[in-house]
Scaffold this active site. Structure first.
Site: not given
Ligand code: PNS
Length: 177
Positions: A29, A53, A103, A141
């Site tokens: 990150h 999550k 990645r 993570s």
């Molecule tokens: O680190 P991560 O878990 O891969 O992050 C995922 C994240 C937080 C970026 C994604 O779940 C997100 O954007 N959540 C917010 C809700 C949202 O906007 N969902 C629609 C997008 S498809």
């Protein structure tokens, strides 16, 4: 024309959001944050309050604190939290870019789906993908949490501060070990 723009400086500032769970922040990150901070005028690292999550290892305050400490040297980087839709949050912060790291090929499918959905939800926000250094291409993570849980080595995967916090968490969860 280009020379004129260069002389006057760009009028438009490009703000990017780097969203994620950061549970906890890893060196992968941080590598991406450093790359993003060079490319954009402002970079907001946004920790999602992600009920999907399930329960995180670190609470939001702990994740904020670790990210703030690890990014203090980059002056155009700030740390925030958000809930609800990412694009709504991005627009509320005047951001026009969502930055995500890819990645390996395995990341691509999920990232493509998310980027296209975000574009459908709001066309003002563009997703930009960047690659972390190859040495972090296997890092996540989730894997870091697992190594910490089993007492494995974390050097090079997370900053020292994060390693200490991980060890404390594991110890607190399993006081008999
Ligand atoms: O680190 P991560 O878990 O891969 O992050 C995922 C994240 C937080 C970026 C994604 O779940 C997100 O954007 N959540 C917010 C809700 C949202 O906007 N969902 C629609 C997008 S498809």
């Amino acid at each position: 024309m280009l020379r004129e723009v260069a002389r006057r400086g760009r009028l438009k500032q490009i703000i990017a959001i780097y969203p994620g769970s950061f549970d906890p922040v890893t060196n992968g990150h941080l590598d991406l944050i450093q790359r993003g901070s060079k490319l954009f005028d402002g970079l907001i690292v946004a920790i999602a309050r992600n009920p999907e999550k399930g329960s995180a290892l670190f609470d939001l305050e702990e994740r904020l604190e670790m990210l703030r400490a690890m990014t203090a040297e980059w002056k155009n980087v700030s740390i925030d939290t958000f809930d609800g839709l990412l694009v709504t949050y991005a627009v509320s912060r005047n951001a026009t870019v969502v930055l995500r790291g890819i990645r390996a090929v395995s990341d691509y499918e999920f990232e493509l789906q998310m980027a296209l959905m975000n574009r459908k939800l709001d066309q003002r926000v563009e997703t930009i993908f960047m690659l972390p250094a190859e040495k972090y291409s296997y890092l996540s993570s989730r894997i870091v949490r697992e190594i910490a849980y089993f007492g494995g080595p974390l050097a090079g995967l997370v900053p020292e501060l994060v390693e200490q916090k991980l060890r404390q968490k594991v110890q607190a969860k399993n006081p008999d070990t």
